[in-house]
Every structure is written in C-alpha cells, then in structure tokens.
Enzyme design. Sequence first.
Site, PDB file in Angstrom:
ATOM      1  N   TYR A   1       0.836  -1.194   0.000  1.00  0.00           N
ATOM      2  CA  TYR A   1       0.000   0.000   0.000  1.00  0.00           C
ATOM      3  C   TYR A   1       0.877   1.251   0.000  1.00  0.00           C
ATOM      4  O   TYR A   1       2.100   1.164  -0.121  1.00  0.00           O
ATOM      5  CB  TYR A   1      -1.006  -0.064   1.135  1.00  0.00           C
ATOM      6  CG  TYR A   1      -1.935  -1.249   1.007  1.00  0.00           C
ATOM      7  CD1 TYR A   1      -2.760  -1.383  -0.115  1.00  0.00           C
ATOM      8  CD2 TYR A   1      -1.959  -2.267   1.956  1.00  0.00           C
ATOM      9  CE1 TYR A   1      -3.592  -2.481  -0.276  1.00  0.00           C
ATOM     10  CE2 TYR A   1      -2.792  -3.371   1.805  1.00  0.00           C
ATOM     11  CZ  TYR A   1      -3.600  -3.476   0.695  1.00  0.00           C
ATOM     12  OH  TYR A   1      -4.415  -4.568   0.524  1.00  0.00           O
TER      13      TYR A   1
ATOM     14  N   GLY B   1      -5.354 -14.130  12.470  1.00  0.00           N
ATOM     15  CA  GLY B   1      -6.325 -13.648  11.511  1.00  0.00           C
ATOM     16  C   GLY B   1      -7.480 -14.599  11.305  1.00  0.00           C
ATOM     17  O   GLY B   1      -8.486 -14.543  12.012  1.00  0.00           O
TER      18      GLY B   1
END
Length: 362
Positions: free
Chosen positions: A184, A320
């Site tokens: 990102y 996660g």
Amino acid sequence: MTLFTPVSIGAINLPNRVVMAPMTRSRSTQPGDVPNAMIAEYYAQRASAGMIITEATQISPEGKGYSFTPGIHSEAQIAGWKQVTDAVHAKGGRIVLQLWHVGRMSHPMFHADGKPVAPSAIAPDATVWIVDPETGKGGMVECPVPRALETDKIARIVEDYRLAARNAKAAGFDGVEIHAANGYLIDAFLRSTSNHRADAYGGSVENRIRFAVAVAEAVSSQMGADQTGIRFSPFITQRGMDDPDAPQAILTLAKKLDQIGLAYIHLAEADWDDAPQTPEWFRKELRAAYSGSVLVAGGYTPDMAVAAINSGYADAVAFGRPFIANPDLPRRLAENLPLSPFDSDTLFGGDAQGYTTYEVSV
C-alpha cells in the site's frame, strides 16, 4: 511466559497476548462506507482478544481500493465507528483502528480521473476486490498504472492521516495502527521497486522513509505516540514489491519511530506455503533498533506464538483467520478446545452469514 499473561503495548494494557489481526471483510453500509450495527456485533463478539486491530480503514476517498471497505473521514463514519468502539468496550475489550491509504492498489472506479496515486507510475501486478455496480457481484480485478504523486501533494496526504487519527480518537478508539505493509502507499514509498522518484521522497533510504516518518509524526500528534502502532511486511515479494533492500530501510525507519516513541511495530509475515521466512537476524536487529513492543502475525500456531514470545522476538501475536471462525479464540487456545474452520466464500462482502454467525464453544 505464555499467551495468557498481561502485557502493556504503549498505553494500552492487554489482559492476554492473543491479538485479533486486521482483516478486510467489506461489509460497510453503502453509500458512504459507513460502519454499521453488524460490524459492531462482529467486533464485540471478539472482545476477549488482548487487543483488536480493525480491518484496514481508508483515511480519505482517494485512499480507497476495495469495495465496501469502511472509512474514517466523514461524520457518518465517525458515528458508525463510535457504535463499534462502544460495543467492544461494553464487553471489556480494547480496539485500535488501522489507518489505510491503498496507493496504487486500487481501481479506476474509485477515482474521478481513473488513476490511483502512487510514488511512481508503476503498476503493482496485483488485483483488488471490486463489486460490479451493475450486477452487484464481487470479484478480483487488475490494478491499473497509477498516477505519480506530485511533490506538493504529499503534504496533503500527510494531513489526511492526521485528520484520520483525530477522527479515530473522536470515535473512541484505544489507539491506531498505521498500515505501512503489503504494497500500500507507505510501503510503496519505502521500496526502490515501486519508488523511482528523483525528489526528496525517492532515491536514498533516508528519502524513501521520509513520508512514513511524516505520517507517524502527524498521527502521533493526534492519538499520542504511546497509542500508535505501525505495520510492516519487510519480506513481501508479491505485488511488485520484491526489494531485497526493504528490510534495511525498515530497520532504519524503526530507529526514527523509536525516537518518536511509537507504541509498537507489527510485522505482517507471509502465510502462504512457499513464502519467504522472516530471518532471525532481522528480528534481532529490529529489537536493537526499536525499544517499543513488537507484534507478529502470519500463520502462527499456538506453539509458534509461545515460542516467539519466549524468544523475546515478540510481545504479542496476532491471529487472523482463526479469529473469523472462532469469536472466543483466546478461550479455545487457553483450554485447548477445537477450532472451527472459516468459510472463505463469505470472506468479502455479503450479510451476517459467515460474519457474525460463528458460534462460541460450549
């Protein structure tokens, strides 16, 4: 030392070291990318985590790259997130907001000129999840060549981060995490593979980390450095990010972040089968460069998590997918109860099914 001893991460006191990792679920209310009651229920169900790190949340409309992801730049979004933090706090939990600008990991439908922004006009060789506005169906689509940011526009994005941190504080979050991993925008500035700039933000390591330092300072000015973390993925090779010099750039940046006083560094480690491993030399050098807490995530089993903490290389471990299907994951790990599998078909978008419908153990 185990996963179930308390630990302080900056100013945030965790009752255990089982952290919920940030995971995009794409269930915000449209239009407006607003967090809703279902999202509040989802996080409240998982409030027994030592700390929840929310799904990545765009700091501005420009920072968006996936359909239905929430933002933190409008009054409606602040109110929506306040509903989430209230629900988590009512269950005794702690929750931090992950601040996100996707950079070139985006799609033309989110940008008036059809061009996501990036350090340089280099396509990422990656896909993002987009819902077709005509069919309503989601799928992965290729990212285009982005538009290189003009030097005088970078300060405006730093300001967007500052305002997002201020909004996160207003929404009641216990802290924020700056997303500087996985290709990102911040990560793209750090790497020579994606940053070909010839100005003060490109070239040397000191120049390539300049944007990240400015963001960390801006965010800390609003939330407080001791309630601010940052996430890196030093050894990622996907998305055109395979830069062998990136780990050293991140270690140099870690020294700067230590001076700012950031609460923690969160390492996103690769969790696919043939992914590069995080070497011991990096873990040692990170501890030498940075005196704050270190979180790790990426396919850790309970035994691996305990080993990482006992070795001194991590203070807490983020899980996660196990947290998706097991809202009471800390209890299941503590009591060695079986873990439920998650349904990958309901990962992105949809309704409550595969989101808030997973049951706790009895």
